[in-house]
Design a protein around this motif. Structure first.
Motif, PDB file in Angstrom:
ATOM      1  N   TYR A  82      -1.539  -5.184 -11.091  1.00  0.00           N
ATOM      2  CA  TYR A  82      -1.011  -6.212 -10.129  1.00  0.00           C
ATOM      3  C   TYR A  82      -2.103  -7.489 -10.575  1.00  0.00           C
ATOM      4  O   TYR A  82      -2.648  -6.978 -11.656  1.00  0.00           O
ATOM      5  N   LYS A  90       1.029  -1.212   0.268  1.00  0.00           N
ATOM      6  CA  LYS A  90      -0.120   0.141  -0.146  1.00  0.00           C
ATOM      7  C   LYS A  90       0.978   1.330  -0.425  1.00  0.00           C
ATOM      8  O   LYS A  90       0.177   2.034  -1.151  1.00  0.00           O
ATOM      9  N   ASN A 108      -6.662  -6.816  -6.435  1.00  0.00           N
ATOM     10  CA  ASN A 108      -6.550  -5.415  -5.777  1.00  0.00           C
ATOM     11  C   ASN A 108      -5.258  -4.584  -5.355  1.00  0.00           C
ATOM     12  O   ASN A 108      -5.198  -4.059  -4.313  1.00  0.00           O
ATOM     13  N   GLY A 109      -4.214  -5.905  -5.207  1.00  0.00           N
ATOM     14  CA  GLY A 109      -3.201  -5.339  -4.286  1.00  0.00           C
ATOM     15  C   GLY A 109      -1.509  -6.476  -4.291  1.00  0.00           C
ATOM     16  O   GLY A 109      -2.312  -7.548  -5.285  1.00  0.00           O
ATOM     17  N   ASN A 149      -4.970  -5.054 -12.980  1.00  0.00           N
ATOM     18  CA  ASN A 149      -5.108  -3.170 -11.968  1.00  0.00           C
ATOM     19  C   ASN A 149      -4.290  -2.601 -12.092  1.00  0.00           C
ATOM     20  O   ASN A 149      -3.631  -2.979 -11.901  1.00  0.00           O
ATOM     21  N   VAL A 186      -1.508  -0.614 -11.403  1.00  0.00           N
ATOM     22  CA  VAL A 186      -1.503   0.908 -10.650  1.00  0.00           C
ATOM     23  C   VAL A 186      -0.358   1.539 -10.831  1.00  0.00           C
ATOM     24  O   VAL A 186       0.829   1.548 -11.312  1.00  0.00           O
ATOM     25  N   SER A 222       2.935   2.095  -3.520  1.00  0.00           N
ATOM     26  CA  SER A 222       2.321   1.787  -4.430  1.00  0.00           C
ATOM     27  C   SER A 222       1.704   3.606  -4.614  1.00  0.00           C
ATOM     28  O   SER A 222       1.294   4.038  -5.328  1.00  0.00           O
ATOM     29  N   ASP A 233       3.934   6.047  -7.142  1.00  0.00           N
ATOM     30  CA  ASP A 233       2.972   6.386  -7.876  1.00  0.00           C
ATOM     31  C   ASP A 233       3.728   7.600  -9.119  1.00  0.00           C
ATOM     32  O   ASP A 233       4.207   8.630  -8.726  1.00  0.00           O
TER      33      ASP A 233
END
Length: 786
Positions: free
Chosen positions: A682, A121, A685-686, A674, A676, A124, A128
């Motif tokens: 990903y 978390k 979701n992570g 997904n 990111v 990411s 970014d």
């Protein structure tokens, strides 16, 4: 040595086992096991299985399919199995192969899982690259610095251990956490922690090494990452003692797999070598005249198909050259906010080339129409990134937008026509801009042109000489840069082609080249172009071509169109309108396989352009032009073997490992991707960044492989003694061969076109069955002098 130096050196050594990962917007193919290339292949994959958890060989079912499809010659296979000590029937041996992986009996939610959840978390958010609407604060402090400032506000992090009072520097934090452990364990601890999330680790490693704008603004280091990771483990009072044995050895399954794989590769290689040997003999009697035009394409496997079909249309001479065309540059397009590296990672950028306008009227037209297009693109981006906004926008936009969405989904071919029509109204940059080659010295310009001509063995020039870069056209594809030019770091190759063409057209450059022995006629015009690898359309940048060459230019356009039709029909296996089908794929935002990219790659052929002119290599071979007769000292061949050959091996390994274990070395299905932070994807979701290619780039269906996972077979047309001397001077390249990461066969035109296979330790064995039976004095394998 100080404790700080010990920690930093141990981190560097531990990180060697994790391959570098580039951001997805500039996808660079790389061997995920690059840190193991100093080991024999079989030992390397066994070690990687222990450390990273990935499988190193194709599954028994993959081998069984290859055997049934006669992609593996049974006679060759039986010989390989016998050499490995196995006499049983191949099918029976496949049944014996155990590829099961011990299930993890740990609880579903382990301490490691909880730490990874929190850490990914943070990663990411920090890493970014312009996608987040709300950016993490204080990123200028670096990853460890912002974690030190903000961690107290994360309720998922216990206020315990070192996290309650983090030291000022990452090294201090690491030293504090490792205090209970003997120094002899530190490197093993680092290796285990760095390999736990190899995607994020590889990305951090590459970003820290490469620098760049994002790294300078928001720095992160492996030491900073490890400091945060170890601090999180300390907060939950976890034991960091290394659990991995690092003593993995190849087992029976691996031994059998190596034999099956070697036989598969030998089957492909034998056919390739025979074809090159026959072409070498035929070329010896060829009478070369001035061609209608010369076209230089990237060595990319996709170019082979189009080159072959173009050569069928007329007297064209095509060549292969690394798609950055030898100019190691950063390129900044007109109206671009950032520059991009347009050369492979193996080369350091030495120039910044920008576009400067030369036609004010066309520039104004471009600015106006591009502004409209960009405004529409912003709306689409908002819709794609925010579901709530999407519903509101569609409701307010009404039926018109609904029809647009339906058209995009149901008739993507028509949408392609519309976009093509709109784009046709917007001037291309090359129509009103020129690359700033004035920033290069005359010596640099001449050097880049001379290197290109030397590598390709040019001793004559047509009236039109076209440097043709390449790019892909796809919709809604996070992996679109993986389909662009790998030699340009996952960017389009057109700009590089334009730079070299501009250089070669300068009078001062041509005059100096003539002084150096290149007899360039006054009527030779160099121009650039770009090959759309999705549709096989070639866009010629012809604004500087004089009227005197109009007839040749029009003929070339017509023949490129015919070549496109043939190439697309071959690639789509379609008897209907293949061009239309490729256009549909390019525009369809639900298309998971817009094109196959480099899937299928298995060979690398280095030799004169005309050597492959009559060969159908099925789009599976990289082709690099080289003429040994114009390279008496072997300097040009040395440049090819130490750069393009190494890069193609990286590409081949990424396709290989992404195929044999997509969950670990690939990126799974595009359907559940997904994206990111504009840096990667990903699954779900992570979690960890996925590092390789998606399944849709490798398989035609879940149970139907498209890419054949083979190690690269290189074939070089040159005197074997020259190749031996080069390998003797480059231990790193010889090491790749000695360790089995690729194979090398030399077709020697000075020894009756005999093929010699590299046998290790700078020695060779005749590859021809006839020569092997009765070796002649001329065909004696060459061995380098000590």
């Amino acid at each position: 040595m100080s404790t700080e130096s010990t920690i930093r050196d141990s981190i560097d050594d531990a990180a060697a086992t994790v391959g570098s990962v580039w951001p997805i917007h500039s996808f660079v193919t790389a061997n995920p096991l690059s840190g193991f290339e100093d080991q024999p292949f079989d030992e390397a994959v066994a070690q990687a299985t222990d450390i990273l958890g990935g499988r190193g060989y194709p599954s028994p079912e993959t081998f069984r399919q290859a055997l049934e499809r006669e992609q593996i010659d049974r006679e060759i296979l039986e010989a390989e199995l016998a050499e490995a000590g196995y006499e049983a029937d191949p099918e029976a041996l496949l049944d014996r192969m155990d590829t099961t992986v011990d299930a993890d009996e740990a609880a579903e939610d382990t301490v490691e899982d909880r730490v990874d959840h929190v850490l990914t978390k943070w990663l990411s958010a920090f890493l970014d690259e312009g996608r987040a609407h709300w950016a993490l604060p204080d990123r200028d402090l670096g990853f460890y610095g912002v974690f030190r400032n903000v961690a107290a506000y994360d309720t998922q992090i216990p206020d315990a251990g070192i996290v309650a009072d983090l030291p000022a520097t990452p090294v201090e934090a690491i030293e504090t956490v490792l205090d209970p452990y003997p120094e002899a364990q530190w490197e093993a601890i680092f290796e285990e922690q760095l390999s736990a999330l190899p995607g994020w680790t590889g990305f951090i490693k590459q970003r820290a090494e490469d620098g760049g704008e994002w790294q300078s603004r928001h720095p992160i280091t492996l030491a900073g990452y490890l400091a945060v990771r170890l601090s999180l483990f300390d907060a939950v009072d976890a034991d960091l003692s290394p659990a991995k044995s690092h003593t993995a050895e190849p087992n029976e399954t691996d031994e059998l797999s190596e034999a099956f794989l070697s036989a598969w590769e030998a089957t492909y290689r034998e056919e390739l070598v025979d074809a090159v040997s026959e072409a070498s003999e035929e070329r010896a009697d060829a009478d070369d005249g001035r061609p209608d035009a010369q076209l230089v394409f990237c060595i990319d496997t996709r170019s082979e198909v189009l080159r072959r079909h173009l050569e069928d249309t007329g007297d064209y001479e095509t060549h292969g050259y690394a798609g950055f065309f030898g100019v190691p540059m950063e390129y900044e397009g007109y109206n671009s906010e950032v520059s991009v590296e347009a050369c492979p990672p193996i080369a350091d950028t030495q120039h910044t080339i920008t576009e400067h306008p030369t036609d004010g009227e066309r520039q104004a037209e471009y600015d106006h129409l591009t502004g409209i297009r960009e405004a529409a693109a912003e709306i689409v981006e908002t819709i794609e990134s925010n579901a709530a906004t999407a519903y509101g926008f569609v409701e307010s936009a009404g039926s018109g937008y609904g029809l647009a969405l339906a058209g995009r989904t149901l008739v993507p071919g028509r949408v392609h026509d519309l976009f093509d029509s709109v784009d046709g109204r917007v001037p291309d940059e090359h129509e009103f801009c020129s690359p700033s080659v004035e920033t290069l010295t005359l010596e640099e310009k001449v050097g880049y042109a001379e290197t290109a001509f030397d590598l390709m063995g040019w001793d004559q020039f047509a009236r039109l000489a076209v440097f043709t870069g390449h790019a892909s056209e796809t919709a809604n594809n996070p992996y679109d840069s993986s389909l662009d030019c790998g030699a340009c770091a996952g960017n389009p190759g057109g700009p590089s082609a334009r730079v070299l063409a501009a250089i070669c057209n300068q009078d001062a450059v041509r005059e100096e080249l003539r002084e150096r022995g290149f007899d360039i006629p006054d009527d030779t015009v160099f121009l650039a172009g770009q090959h759309n690898t999705t549709t096989d359309e070639v866009d010629l940048y012809d604004s500087g071509v004089p009227e005197s060459h109009a007839e040749e230019l029009e003929t070339l356009r017509s023949d490129l169109k015919a070549a496109r039709e043939g190439a697309t029909a071959e690639r789509t296996r379609s008897v209907d309108d293949a061009v239309r089908e490729t256009e549909r794929k390019a525009a369809d935002w639900a298309e998971t396989r817009p094109e196959w990219g480099l899937a299928g790659n298995a060979g690398f052929v280095v030799g004169p352009g005309e050597l492959a002119a009559d060969l159908d290599l099925d789009g599976r071979a990289f082709l690099h032009s080289y003429d040994w007769t114009t390279d008496p000292d072997g300097d040009a061949l040395e440049a090819i073997m130490t750069a393009p050959m190494v890069v193609t091996q990286w590409i081949n390994c990424q396709y290989y490992f992404s195929t044999v274990d997509n969950a670990v070395y690939g990126s799974g299905s595009k359907i559940t991707h997904n994206p990111v932070g504009n840096v990667g994807v990903y699954q779900g979701n992570g979690g960890d960044l996925m590092t390789g290619l998606p399944l849709q780039s490798l398989k035609a269906a879940d149970d139907e492989p498209y890419h054949q996972p083979l190690r690269l077979s290189t074939v070089i047309h040159a005197p074997v003694d020259t190749v031996t001397d080069i390998l003797a001077d480059h231990e790193d390249v010889a090491g790749l061969l000695d360790n089995g990461w690729l194979s090398l066969t030399v077709v020697d035109p000075t020894q009756d076109h005999t093929a010699f296979h590299y046998a290790g330790e700078l020695s060779w064995s005749p590859a021809s069955k006839d020569v092997a039976a009765e070796p002649s004095a001329e065909a004696t394998p060459a061995v380098a002098d000590d």
